[in-house]
Write an enzyme that holds these catalytic residues in place. Sequence first.
Site, mmCIF file in Angstrom:
data_model
loop_
_atom_site.group_PDB
_atom_site.id
_atom_site.type_symbol
_atom_site.label_atom_id
_atom_site.label_comp_id
_atom_site.label_asym_id
_atom_site.label_seq_id
_atom_site.Cartn_x
_atom_site.Cartn_y
_atom_site.Cartn_z
ATOM 1 N N ASN A 59 0.814 -1.181 0.201
ATOM 2 C CA ASN A 59 0.132 -0.027 -0.140
ATOM 3 C C ASN A 59 0.933 1.324 -0.003
ATOM 4 O OD1 ASN A 59 -2.493 -1.586 0.002
ATOM 5 N ND2 ASN A 59 -2.933 -1.217 2.188
ATOM 6 N N ARG A 408 -10.446 -3.876 -14.708
ATOM 7 C CA ARG A 408 -9.199 -4.639 -14.054
ATOM 8 C C ARG A 408 -9.674 -6.209 -14.291
ATOM 9 N NH1 ARG A 408 -5.702 -1.346 -11.384
ATOM 10 N NH2 ARG A 408 -6.647 0.299 -10.175
ATOM 11 N N ARG A 438 -4.858 2.198 -13.475
ATOM 12 C CA ARG A 438 -3.690 2.189 -12.891
ATOM 13 C C ARG A 438 -2.749 0.765 -12.525
ATOM 14 N NH1 ARG A 438 -4.336 6.002 -8.579
ATOM 15 N NH2 ARG A 438 -3.975 7.595 -10.079
ATOM 16 N N HIS A 468 -14.828 3.172 -15.295
ATOM 17 C CA HIS A 468 -14.672 2.268 -14.169
ATOM 18 C C HIS A 468 -15.798 1.651 -13.581
ATOM 19 C CE1 HIS A 468 -14.416 2.165 -9.546
ATOM 20 N NE2 HIS A 468 -13.082 1.754 -10.113
ATOM 21 N N TYR A 501 -12.002 -9.882 -2.584
ATOM 22 C CA TYR A 501 -12.478 -8.655 -2.218
ATOM 23 C C TYR A 501 -14.249 -8.863 -2.159
ATOM 24 C CZ TYR A 501 -8.719 -6.081 -4.391
ATOM 25 O OH TYR A 501 -7.208 -5.624 -4.666
ATOM 26 N N ARG A 597 -14.499 2.051 4.353
ATOM 27 C CA ARG A 597 -13.298 1.220 4.359
ATOM 28 C C ARG A 597 -11.930 2.154 4.605
ATOM 29 N NH1 ARG A 597 -11.570 -1.307 -0.644
ATOM 30 N NH2 ARG A 597 -10.106 0.368 -0.729
ATOM 31 N N HIS A 625 -14.994 -3.962 -0.596
ATOM 32 C CA HIS A 625 -15.109 -3.441 -1.754
ATOM 33 C C HIS A 625 -16.457 -2.798 -2.272
ATOM 34 C CE1 HIS A 625 -13.903 -2.766 -6.209
ATOM 35 N NE2 HIS A 625 -12.940 -2.155 -5.565
#
Length: 733
Positions: A59, A408, A438, A468, A501, A597, A625
Site C-alpha cells: 500500500n 481490471r 493504474r 470504471h 474482495y 473502508r 470493496h
Amino acid sequence: MDMTQAKPINKVIKISDSQYYFNRELSWLEFNRRVLHEALDRRTPLLEKLKFISIFSSNLDEYFMVRVAILKEQVQAQVSKRTPDGRTPQEQLDAIAQILRPMVIQQHEYFEKVLRTEMAQEGIHLLNYTDITLEQRAYLQDLFQRQIFPVLTPLAVDPSHPFPLIANLSLNLAVVVTDPVSKKEKFARVKVPDILPRFIELPHDLQAQNDIPNHWIGVPIEQVVAHNLEALFPDMIVNEYHQFRLTRKADLAVAEEEADDLLLAIQQELRGRQFRGCGVRLEIQKSMPQSMRQMLFPELELTEGDIYEIDGLLNLKDLMSFMALPLPELKDPPWTPVIPTKLRAFNQSTAIEKSQKSEGRENIFSIIQQHDLLVHHPYESFSASVEEFIAQAARDAHVLAIKMTLYRSSGDSQIFHSLMAAAESGKQVVVLVELKARFDEENNITWAQRLEKSGVHVVYGLVGLKTHTKIALVVRREGDKISRYVHIGTGNYNPKTAKLYTDLGLFSCRKDLGADLTDLFNYLTGYAHQHSYRKLLVSPISMRDRMIELIRREIEHCQNGKPGRIIAKMNALVDPQIITTLYAASAAGVQIDLIVRGTCCLRPGLPEISENIRVISIIGRFLEHSRIFHFYNDGQDEVYIGSADWMPRNLDRRVEAVTPIEDAKISQTLQDILEIMLADNRQAWELQSDGSYIQRHPRKNEPERSSQNILMEILHSFHTNVKVPSMKSRYFN
C-alpha cells in the site's frame, strides 16, 4: 449546488471551513495503520500477520508512487491552493512524514523482534546469513555461483561511468571497494535480481535447526549476494555495502487529446515508467554512513526529507510469499465460495450438458427471467455466476450480442476466452478495455490486442474519463422478441480479486435497465450524448445530483416530523459537496451510519454539525470493496449498489453506474448485510471526531461478531440447506 443557499439550517455550514474536514492523504494513512494493526493483533494467525505486513508495505509503495508524487510535483510547481482541510502541498508532505515515520519503525521493529521469533517457534526460520552453519553456507555459495552470479551486473560509478539509472522499487546494494594498487576507494551499485525468489530456501537435508526438523529454512537473496561480492569485484577489497530501494513516481501522464493512437501512447509511457519518474522516496539501511548518503541524494535528486531509515530487511512486501507454505493451522480457516443454489445445476453439468441446456429452457437466462438475482463475492462463487453468465452467453445460439466493460482483470479469466469464442462464432461482441487502469495498463493492453485478433470490437474508453463502471449486457433473441440481460456490479471482472474482495453483482432482465445499459454502451462506444437514464445513476452525468437529492429527501422527511435514515457503504468518502449535504442532514436530525473502508474526510460527532453521523471502517481477511447506499424514505426503502465511491474522481472524472434495487427480497438482503456490518465488534473501527480510530471489542458477556465470519456462515448454511435462524434473530436479539 450550494447547500448554504438551499435551507436556513445550513447557514452554519460553509464548504470552505477547514474545521469540518479531515485531510485525504492523512486519512488514508490512518487506513493503512488499521491494516498494520491486523498484523499486530494477537488474534491474527501467524502467516496472516505476514500477509498484512506485506499489504501495509505494498500500500505504501503505491501511495508514494501516486499520492506523494503528486504532492511533490505541486510543491515544485509552487502550487499554493489549499485542500478542504486547509493545508498546502508542503504542509501535507510534512504531516505525512511526521505520521508515517513512526508507523514504519513500528512495522519493522515488530517484524524483527516479534514475528521472526514467532516464525521460528513454528518452524519457519528466516535466517541472517551470518547465523547459518558452514554446511548451509557452502550450499549457498555454490548456488550463488551457479544461479545468481550469472544474472548480476555490477555498475561502477566514476568519471567514465555515470551514475546508473535505478529502477523503481528495485532492491540495490551500494558497495564501496578499494583498489589495492591505487589505494583509492571506488563506488559501485549492484541490483538484486527480482527475477529470482526473494527468500532462498535451503534443501531439506540442511533444514535442521538446532537438530530439530522444520517447515522452512532460508535466507534473503540480498544477503547471499552481499556475502559473495568478492566474486563480482575480483582483486578488489570490499570495504562495505548497504542496501537501498528507490520509489519513483509511477502515474502515467498521457496527453489523450493529442494522442493519435491511445494504445500506442500508453505503451510508450509504460516503457519508461520504471526509470522515467522522479524519485519520491529512498529506503536505506539505518547503518548507511553519511558519506554514502551524501553521494546518493544528489544523484537521485532527493533530500533528507525523502529518506526512510530501515533497521532490518527492506521491502517487507515480499513476505507475502510465505502464504504459499502448506501450513493451514497458521492461516485463516479456508473458505471456498459457495455456488448459488439456483445456479448449481449449470455448474455441475458437463460441457456437453451445458451446451444442450443453453438450447432449451434450463439456463441462466431462464433463472434471471423469473426474478432478479444478487450474488455476493467472495461468499458466493464468481466463476459459477459471473463467468458462467458470459460463458452461457457465448455458447447460446440465441444470443446475438455481448457488451462489457473491463477495468481490471487477470490473464486466467474465463471471461476473456468466452468473449473470444463468442466473436469467433459470429456474435457481436463489444468490450471497452480501460487502458488507463493504474498499474494494470500492460495486462489490459495484452488482452485488448488478443481480443481484437479474435474479432471482438475493442474500445479504449473516453478521452478525459476513466471507465470504471462494472457492467455487462447480453442481447438475446427469444421467439419474435429481443430480450436484454444485464449484470451490474461493484467490483472488477477479475476472478483473482473476486476471491479476496467483497463485491456485489445484480443480474436482471428488467426492460428499463436493459435500455439504460444499451444507451450507456452507445455513449461509451459512439458519439451519443446521453443526458438522462431511466433507472441508472451515471457519472459524470447524473449521479452527484441524484445522490444529493436522495440525501435532501431525508432532510425533508425530518423537517416534516418523520424519521430520516441513511446507511452508506463505500471505499472512500472525500467529496466536499456530498459531505456538506450530509452535515445538513445530520443537523436536520437524519440518522446517518457510514461504513467507509479507507479514506474518510467527513468529521463525525461535531455538536450541531455531525452529531448524528457515525463512521466505521471494517478491516478483515477480505478487502471490503462493495458499495451500498440505503435511504429510508419514510419507510419506502430505496437501496442502490454500484461502482462509485463518494469522491470527486468517481462523480466527475469517471464513468460509473449505480443501480436501484427494485426486488424487495434483494433490497432486504442488502439492508441485512448493512446491519450485520454495523453490529461488527471484531473488525470494526469507529472514527472519532479528532480523526483517530478506536477498534470495537465485545462488551462483557457479549459474543464476538465478525461481519465477514457471519456472512460466510450464513451463505454456507443457506446454500447447503442447513436450517439457521434469520440474520436479525440470530445476531441482534
